[in-house]
Design a protein around this motif. Structure first.
Motif, PDB file in Angstrom:
ATOM      1  N   VAL A  92      -7.355   0.859  -2.235  1.00 38.11           N
ATOM      2  CA  VAL A  92      -6.537  -0.261  -2.695  1.00 38.11           C
ATOM      3  C   VAL A  92      -6.593  -1.406  -1.698  1.00 38.11           C
ATOM      4  O   VAL A  92      -6.672  -2.578  -2.077  1.00 38.11           O
ATOM      5  CB  VAL A  92      -5.083   0.188  -2.935  1.00 38.11           C
ATOM      6  N   ARG A  93      -6.573  -1.076  -0.397  1.00 34.74           N
ATOM      7  CA  ARG A  93      -6.673  -2.122   0.629  1.00 34.74           C
ATOM      8  C   ARG A  93      -7.974  -2.905   0.449  1.00 34.74           C
ATOM      9  O   ARG A  93      -8.006  -4.137   0.527  1.00 34.74           O
ATOM     10  CB  ARG A  93      -6.613  -1.521   2.030  1.00 34.74           C
ATOM     11  N   GLY A  94      -9.056  -2.179   0.209  1.00 35.06           N
ATOM     12  CA  GLY A  94     -10.339  -2.834   0.001  1.00 35.06           C
ATOM     13  C   GLY A  94     -10.337  -3.733  -1.225  1.00 35.06           C
ATOM     14  O   GLY A  94     -10.890  -4.842  -1.204  1.00 35.06           O
ATOM     15  N   LEU A  95      -9.682  -3.262  -2.300  1.00 24.67           N
ATOM     16  CA  LEU A  95      -9.595  -4.075  -3.507  1.00 24.67           C
ATOM     17  C   LEU A  95      -8.779  -5.340  -3.260  1.00 24.67           C
ATOM     18  O   LEU A  95      -9.148  -6.438  -3.706  1.00 24.67           O
ATOM     19  CB  LEU A  95      -8.961  -3.255  -4.637  1.00 24.67           C
ATOM     20  N   LEU A  96      -7.674  -5.198  -2.551  1.00 22.59           N
ATOM     21  CA  LEU A  96      -6.850  -6.369  -2.246  1.00 22.59           C
ATOM     22  C   LEU A  96      -7.614  -7.377  -1.396  1.00 22.59           C
ATOM     23  O   LEU A  96      -7.566  -8.586  -1.634  1.00 22.59           O
ATOM     24  CB  LEU A  96      -5.572  -5.933  -1.525  1.00 22.59           C
ATOM     25  N   GLN A  97      -8.327  -6.878  -0.398  1.00 26.22           N
ATOM     26  CA  GLN A  97      -9.101  -7.776   0.451  1.00 26.22           C
ATOM     27  C   GLN A  97     -10.194  -8.471  -0.341  1.00 26.22           C
ATOM     28  O   GLN A  97     -10.504  -9.641  -0.121  1.00 26.22           O
ATOM     29  CB  GLN A  97      -9.675  -6.997   1.630  1.00 26.22           C
ATOM     30  N   GLU A  98     -10.767  -7.735  -1.295  1.00 25.76           N
ATOM     31  CA  GLU A  98     -11.794  -8.332  -2.150  1.00 25.76           C
ATOM     32  C   GLU A  98     -11.216  -9.437  -3.014  1.00 25.76           C
ATOM     33  O   GLU A  98     -11.835 -10.486  -3.207  1.00 25.76           O
ATOM     34  CB  GLU A  98     -12.409  -7.244  -3.027  1.00 25.76           C
ATOM     35  N   LEU A  99     -10.000  -9.207  -3.513  1.00 21.76           N
ATOM     36  CA  LEU A  99      -9.356 -10.210  -4.350  1.00 21.76           C
ATOM     37  C   LEU A  99      -8.998 -11.464  -3.574  1.00 21.76           C
ATOM     38  O   LEU A  99      -8.866 -12.543  -4.150  1.00 21.76           O
ATOM     39  CB  LEU A  99      -8.098  -9.626  -4.988  1.00 21.76           C
ATOM     40  N   THR A 100      -8.812 -11.348  -2.260  1.00 16.91           N
ATOM     41  CA  THR A 100      -8.441 -12.515  -1.469  1.00 16.91           C
ATOM     42  C   THR A 100      -9.635 -13.402  -1.151  1.00 16.91           C
ATOM     43  O   THR A 100      -9.463 -14.522  -0.676  1.00 16.91           O
ATOM     44  CB  THR A 100      -7.783 -12.089  -0.136  1.00 16.91           C
ATOM     45  N   LEU A 123       0.819  -1.210   0.000  1.00 18.09           N
ATOM     46  CA  LEU A 123       0.000   0.000   0.000  1.00 18.09           C
ATOM     47  C   LEU A 123       0.855   1.264   0.000  1.00 18.09           C
ATOM     48  O   LEU A 123       0.396   2.332  -0.393  1.00 18.09           O
ATOM     49  CB  LEU A 123      -0.934   0.010   1.208  1.00 18.09           C
ATOM     50  N   GLY A 124       2.105   1.143   0.436  1.00 15.62           N
ATOM     51  CA  GLY A 124       2.985   2.300   0.491  1.00 15.62           C
ATOM     52  C   GLY A 124       3.354   2.847  -0.877  1.00 15.62           C
ATOM     53  O   GLY A 124       3.840   3.972  -0.981  1.00 15.62           O
ATOM     54  N   PHE A 125       3.102   2.068  -1.937  1.00 14.56           N
ATOM     55  CA  PHE A 125       3.390   2.541  -3.280  1.00 14.56           C
ATOM     56  C   PHE A 125       2.265   3.401  -3.851  1.00 14.56           C
ATOM     57  O   PHE A 125       2.386   3.947  -4.937  1.00 14.56           O
ATOM     58  CB  PHE A 125       3.653   1.355  -4.219  1.00 14.56           C
ATOM     59  N   HIS A 126       1.175   3.502  -3.119  1.00 15.01           N
ATOM     60  CA  HIS A 126       0.032   4.293  -3.560  1.00 15.01           C
ATOM     61  C   HIS A 126      -0.034   5.603  -2.788  1.00 15.01           C
ATOM     62  O   HIS A 126       0.492   5.723  -1.674  1.00 15.01           O
ATOM     63  CB  HIS A 126      -1.272   3.504  -3.355  1.00 15.01           C
ATOM     64  N   GLN A 127      -0.706   6.582  -3.383  1.00 14.37           N
ATOM     65  CA  GLN A 127      -0.912   7.850  -2.708  1.00 14.37           C
ATOM     66  C   GLN A 127      -1.768   7.630  -1.463  1.00 14.37           C
ATOM     67  O   GLN A 127      -2.647   6.773  -1.451  1.00 14.37           O
ATOM     68  CB  GLN A 127      -1.615   8.850  -3.642  1.00 14.37           C
ATOM     69  N   PRO A 128      -1.514   8.413  -0.378  1.00 16.05           N
ATOM     70  CA  PRO A 128      -2.276   8.226   0.870  1.00 16.05           C
ATOM     71  C   PRO A 128      -3.787   8.231   0.678  1.00 16.05           C
ATOM     72  O   PRO A 128      -4.501   7.446   1.307  1.00 16.05           O
ATOM     73  CB  PRO A 128      -1.813   9.405   1.740  1.00 16.05           C
ATOM     74  N   LYS A 129      -4.303   9.086  -0.219  1.00 17.71           N
ATOM     75  CA  LYS A 129      -5.748   9.204  -0.384  1.00 17.71           C
ATOM     76  C   LYS A 129      -6.369   7.979  -1.062  1.00 17.71           C
ATOM     77  O   LYS A 129      -7.591   7.799  -1.012  1.00 17.71           O
ATOM     78  CB  LYS A 129      -6.090  10.459  -1.186  1.00 17.71           C
ATOM     79  N   THR A 130      -5.550   7.141  -1.704  1.00 20.70           N
ATOM     80  CA  THR A 130      -6.089   5.968  -2.384  1.00 20.70           C
ATOM     81  C   THR A 130      -5.764   4.657  -1.675  1.00 20.70           C
ATOM     82  O   THR A 130      -6.190   3.596  -2.121  1.00 20.70           O
ATOM     83  CB  THR A 130      -5.553   5.891  -3.824  1.00 20.70           C
TER      84      THR A 130
END
Length: 239
Positions: free
Chosen positions: A61-69, A50-57
């Motif tokens: 991204v965390r939600g998308l990753l959790q969805e993919l799992t 997540l550190g590679f993404h801008q703070p506001k996103t």
């Protein structure tokens, strides 16, 4: 109707990346393609993805990753998102490891489709806009010209795209789709619908006081217009 027939099984030059993650999404491995996108040969290892993404996103991204799992028996474990100015089609799966450390818990496999989508950053909004949308058709992904899109309908966290008699599956949310569409020719008429203004025939009255958008192609279903958005839609249509 014109399609750009680049699929992930075609002869196009597609770059495939692999990222290995721990349970808390720490990067524990990358292949050369992934390292090139990040632009650092050693820095990513041991860091939170997540550190590679801008703070506001990051939360998105965390939600998308959790969805993919989450277990899935359909294409819904694949998503399209932008990462460091690139357009990636990404899927995620659980790793089974036999090492004592067992560090890698997830594998992220992605295809860089930046060139195939004609992606460019809008200097005004800062959004990465796509001239062609990677959509799912008959088990493959094709790159569909945005000009051919008549209607986009929300389907959970994903979208369905209408192009005449055809229906396609787009692996992004309606809000993200609106950000990724080029120019100002697309208009969100309702919380669940985006229309291509150049294919709108007009606005008509439905049951009661409800307003409906009709299209130049009778195969496209009429969709409702939110009351608060009707004045802006009429203005956009020059009415």
């Amino acid at each position: 109707m014109s399609y750009s027939r680049g699929t992930i099984s075609s002869s196009d030059d597609l770059n495939f990346g692999l990222v290995l993650l721990s349970d808390d999404f720490t990067v524990v491995g990358m292949n050369q393609c992934a390292l090139q996108i990040v632009g650092n040969q050693t820095g990513p290892l041991g860091k939170d993805l997540l550190g590679f993404h801008q703070p506001k996103t990051r939360e998105k991204v965390r939600g998308l990753l959790q969805e993919l799992t989450e277990p899935a028996d359909t294409l819904q474990n694949t998503l399209v998102l932008d990462f460091l100015g690139r357009v990636l089609m990404m899927s995620m799966s659980r790793m089974t490891v036999s090492t004592a450390e067992g560090a890698a818990s997830w594998s992220v496999i992605f295809v860089d489709v930046t060139e195939q989508t004609g992606a460019l950053t809008n200097p005004v909004t800062g959004h990465l806009e796509l001239k062609k949308l990677p959509v799912h058709e008959n088990g493959n992904f094709i790159f569909l010209s945005a000009d051919e899109v008549r209607l986009i309908q929300a389907d959970g966290n994903y979208c369905r795209i209408f192009t005449g008699s055809k229906r396609h599956y787009l692996l992004m949310s309606l809000k993200t789709a609106l950000e990724k569409l080029p120019g100002n020719g697309f208009f969100r008429v309702h919380k669940s619908f985006i229309v291509n203004l150049k294919h709108v025939r007009g606005i008509e009255h439905g049951d009661g006081s409800r307003l409906l958008v009709s299209f130049d192609d009778p195969a496209i279903p009429k969709v409702p217009v939110s009351c608060r958005l009707a004045p802006a839609l009429k203005k956009a249509l020059g009415q």
